[in-house]
Design a protein around this motif. Structure first.
Motif, PDB file in Angstrom:
ATOM      1  N   LEU A 197      21.221  12.818  26.651  1.00 59.78           N
ATOM      2  CA  LEU A 197      21.821  13.206  27.928  1.00 59.78           C
ATOM      3  C   LEU A 197      21.472  14.647  28.292  1.00 59.78           C
ATOM      4  CD1 LEU A 197      25.280  11.469  27.610  1.00 59.78           C
ATOM      5  CD2 LEU A 197      23.504  10.949  29.281  1.00 59.78           C
ATOM      6  N   LEU A 198      21.399  15.517  27.311  1.00 60.00           N
ATOM      7  CA  LEU A 198      20.986  16.900  27.593  1.00 60.00           C
ATOM      8  C   LEU A 198      19.526  16.957  28.043  1.00 60.00           C
ATOM      9  CD1 LEU A 198      22.757  18.825  24.697  1.00 60.00           C
ATOM     10  CD2 LEU A 198      23.364  18.820  27.125  1.00 60.00           C
ATOM     11  N   ALA A 199      18.683  16.087  27.506  1.00 62.88           N
ATOM     12  CA  ALA A 199      17.293  16.017  27.960  1.00 62.88           C
ATOM     13  C   ALA A 199      17.227  15.548  29.405  1.00 62.88           C
ATOM     14  CB  ALA A 199      16.488  15.095  27.057  1.00 62.88           C
ATOM     15  N   ILE A 200      18.032  14.548  29.738  1.00 65.15           N
ATOM     16  CA  ILE A 200      18.103  14.089  31.128  1.00 65.15           C
ATOM     17  C   ILE A 200      18.595  15.216  32.023  1.00 65.15           C
ATOM     18  CG2 ILE A 200      19.285  12.495  32.695  1.00 65.15           C
ATOM     19  CD1 ILE A 200      19.253  10.471  30.352  1.00 65.15           C
ATOM     20  N   ASN A 201      19.586  15.962  31.537  1.00 69.27           N
ATOM     21  CA  ASN A 201      20.105  17.088  32.297  1.00 69.27           C
ATOM     22  C   ASN A 201      19.010  18.129  32.547  1.00 69.27           C
ATOM     23  OD1 ASN A 201      22.012  18.780  33.549  1.00 69.27           O
ATOM     24  ND2 ASN A 201      22.291  19.901  31.653  1.00 69.27           N
ATOM     25  N   ASN A 202      18.206  18.424  31.537  1.00 68.75           N
ATOM     26  CA  ASN A 202      17.119  19.382  31.707  1.00 68.75           C
ATOM     27  C   ASN A 202      16.050  18.853  32.660  1.00 68.75           C
ATOM     28  OD1 ASN A 202      18.050  21.524  30.135  1.00 68.75           O
ATOM     29  ND2 ASN A 202      17.367  20.519  28.265  1.00 68.75           N
ATOM     30  N   LEU A 203      15.803  17.557  32.627  1.00 67.75           N
ATOM     31  CA  LEU A 203      14.843  16.968  33.553  1.00 67.75           C
ATOM     32  C   LEU A 203      15.349  17.081  34.991  1.00 67.75           C
ATOM     33  CD1 LEU A 203      12.186  15.455  33.927  1.00 67.75           C
ATOM     34  CD2 LEU A 203      13.475  13.332  33.631  1.00 67.75           C
ATOM     35  N   VAL A 204      16.629  16.802  35.193  1.00 66.71           N
ATOM     36  CA  VAL A 204      17.211  16.947  36.531  1.00 66.71           C
ATOM     37  C   VAL A 204      17.183  18.410  36.970  1.00 66.71           C
ATOM     38  CG1 VAL A 204      19.328  16.638  37.899  1.00 66.71           C
ATOM     39  CG2 VAL A 204      18.601  14.865  36.322  1.00 66.71           C
ATOM     40  N   LEU A 205      17.358  19.329  36.041  1.00 66.10           N
ATOM     41  CA  LEU A 205      17.253  20.753  36.363  1.00 66.10           C
ATOM     42  C   LEU A 205      15.852  21.092  36.860  1.00 66.10           C
ATOM     43  CD1 LEU A 205      18.478  23.660  36.231  1.00 66.10           C
ATOM     44  CD2 LEU A 205      17.481  23.791  33.955  1.00 66.10           C
ATOM     45  N   VAL A 206      14.825  20.593  36.190  1.00 66.01           N
ATOM     46  CA  VAL A 206      13.446  20.840  36.628  1.00 66.01           C
ATOM     47  C   VAL A 206      13.229  20.239  38.017  1.00 66.01           C
ATOM     48  CG1 VAL A 206      11.028  20.286  36.165  1.00 66.01           C
ATOM     49  CG2 VAL A 206      12.515  21.034  34.309  1.00 66.01           C
ATOM     50  N   ILE A 207      13.709  19.028  38.211  1.00 65.19           N
ATOM     51  CA  ILE A 207      13.563  18.394  39.515  1.00 65.19           C
ATOM     52  C   ILE A 207      14.296  19.199  40.582  1.00 65.19           C
ATOM     53  CG2 ILE A 207      14.175  16.334  40.859  1.00 65.19           C
ATOM     54  CD1 ILE A 207      13.658  14.729  38.265  1.00 65.19           C
ATOM     55  N   ASP A 208      15.503  19.652  40.257  1.00 66.08           N
ATOM     56  CA  ASP A 208      16.319  20.388  41.215  1.00 66.08           C
ATOM     57  C   ASP A 208      15.700  21.729  41.591  1.00 66.08           C
ATOM     58  OD1 ASP A 208      18.411  21.200  42.847  1.00 66.08           O
ATOM     59  OD2 ASP A 208      19.721  21.751  41.195  1.00 66.08           O
ATOM     60  N   TYR A 255      12.153  25.907  31.642  1.00 67.84           N
ATOM     61  CA  TYR A 255      12.865  24.648  31.896  1.00 67.84           C
ATOM     62  C   TYR A 255      12.169  23.478  31.212  1.00 67.84           C
ATOM     63  CZ  TYR A 255      14.973  27.369  35.702  1.00 67.84           C
ATOM     64  OH  TYR A 255      15.609  28.321  36.447  1.00 67.84           O
ATOM     65  N   LEU A 256      10.851  23.446  31.282  1.00 74.65           N
ATOM     66  CA  LEU A 256      10.108  22.358  30.649  1.00 74.65           C
ATOM     67  C   LEU A 256      10.175  22.431  29.129  1.00 74.65           C
ATOM     68  CD1 LEU A 256       7.015  22.150  33.008  1.00 74.65           C
ATOM     69  CD2 LEU A 256       8.884  20.510  32.802  1.00 74.65           C
ATOM     70  N   LEU A 257      10.168  23.639  28.580  1.00 79.84           N
ATOM     71  CA  LEU A 257      10.319  23.772  27.126  1.00 79.84           C
ATOM     72  C   LEU A 257      11.714  23.349  26.676  1.00 79.84           C
ATOM     73  CD1 LEU A 257       8.408  27.095  26.390  1.00 79.84           C
ATOM     74  CD2 LEU A 257       7.763  24.778  25.704  1.00 79.84           C
ATOM     75  N   SER A 258      12.734  23.636  27.473  1.00 82.55           N
ATOM     76  CA  SER A 258      14.090  23.166  27.145  1.00 82.55           C
ATOM     77  C   SER A 258      14.145  21.649  27.158  1.00 82.55           C
ATOM     78  CB  SER A 258      15.100  23.712  28.155  1.00 82.55           C
ATOM     79  OG  SER A 258      15.336  25.052  27.963  1.00 82.55           O
ATOM     80  N   PHE A 259      13.511  21.046  28.150  1.00 84.83           N
ATOM     81  CA  PHE A 259      13.456  19.594  28.211  1.00 84.83           C
ATOM     82  C   PHE A 259      12.743  19.025  26.986  1.00 84.83           C
ATOM     83  CE2 PHE A 259      10.799  15.923  29.503  1.00 84.83           C
ATOM     84  CZ  PHE A 259      11.809  14.984  29.614  1.00 84.83           C
ATOM     85  N   ALA A 260      11.602  19.622  26.636  1.00 91.69           N
ATOM     86  CA  ALA A 260      10.838  19.145  25.481  1.00 91.69           C
ATOM     87  C   ALA A 260      11.624  19.302  24.187  1.00 91.69           C
ATOM     88  CB  ALA A 260       9.510  19.896  25.390  1.00 91.69           C
ATOM     89  N   ALA A 261      12.321  20.407  24.030  1.00 93.68           N
ATOM     90  CA  ALA A 261      13.120  20.624  22.818  1.00 93.68           C
ATOM     91  C   ALA A 261      14.241  19.597  22.716  1.00 93.68           C
ATOM     92  CB  ALA A 261      13.688  22.040  22.805  1.00 93.68           C
ATOM     93  N   SER A 262      14.884  19.287  23.840  1.00 91.32           N
ATOM     94  CA  SER A 262      15.950  18.285  23.827  1.00 91.32           C
ATOM     95  C   SER A 262      15.415  16.907  23.482  1.00 91.32           C
ATOM     96  CB  SER A 262      16.648  18.242  25.190  1.00 91.32           C
ATOM     97  OG  SER A 262      17.270  19.456  25.475  1.00 91.32           O
ATOM     98  N   VAL A 263      14.247  16.565  24.014  1.00 90.60           N
ATOM     99  CA  VAL A 263      13.648  15.263  23.715  1.00 90.60           C
ATOM    100  C   VAL A 263      13.285  15.168  22.241  1.00 90.60           C
ATOM    101  CG1 VAL A 263      11.600  13.836  24.141  1.00 90.60           C
ATOM    102  CG2 VAL A 263      12.839  14.824  26.058  1.00 90.60           C
TER     103      VAL A 263
END
Length: 91
Positions: free
Chosen positions: A45-56, A10-18
Motif C-alpha cells: 500500500l505504501l508503494a501504491i501511495n508513492n506511485l500516486v504521489l508521482v502521478i499527482d 519520488y521514484l526511488l521511494s516507490f522502488a524502495a517500497s516495492v
C-alpha cells in the motif's frame, strides 16, 4: 538537473517500497509468519501511495489534486499494519 531531483526521489521511494514489499512477501511465503504478511501488505500500500504521489506531482497538471486519495491510501497502510499487530498480539 535540479528540476528533476524531486521526481527521482519520488521514484526511488516507490522502488524502495516495492523492493521491501517483495522481500517481505517472499519471506512470508517461506516462513508463513503472519506478521510478515501484514508488513508486506502495508509496504504494498505504501508503494501504491508513492506511485500516486508521482502521478499527482509529476504527471497530472497542477489543477488535479490527488492529496485525499494519497492520504486514504496511507491511512489504509497504517491500519493494515496495526490490524496485523493486534491480530498477532492475541495469539
Amino acid at each position: 538537473m535540479v528540476a528533476h531531483f524531486p521526481t527521482v526521489v519520488y521514484l526511488l521511494s516507490f522502488a524502495a517500497s516495492v523492493v521491501c514489499a517483495g522481500m517481505l512477501g517472499r519471506s512470508y511465503r517461506s516462513s508463513r509468519a503472519p506478521l510478515l504478511f501484514w508488513s508486506a501488505a502495508c509496504f504494498s500500500l505504501l508503494a501504491i501511495n508513492n506511485l500516486v504521489l508521482v502521478i499527482d506531482l509529476v504527471v497530472t497538471p497542477p489543477t488535479v489534486d490527488l492529496q485525499v486519495p494519497r492520504l486514504l491510501i496511507s491511512l489504509a497502510a497504517v491500519v493494515t499494519l496495526l490490524f496485523g499487530f493486534i491480530w498477532n498480539g492475541e495469539d
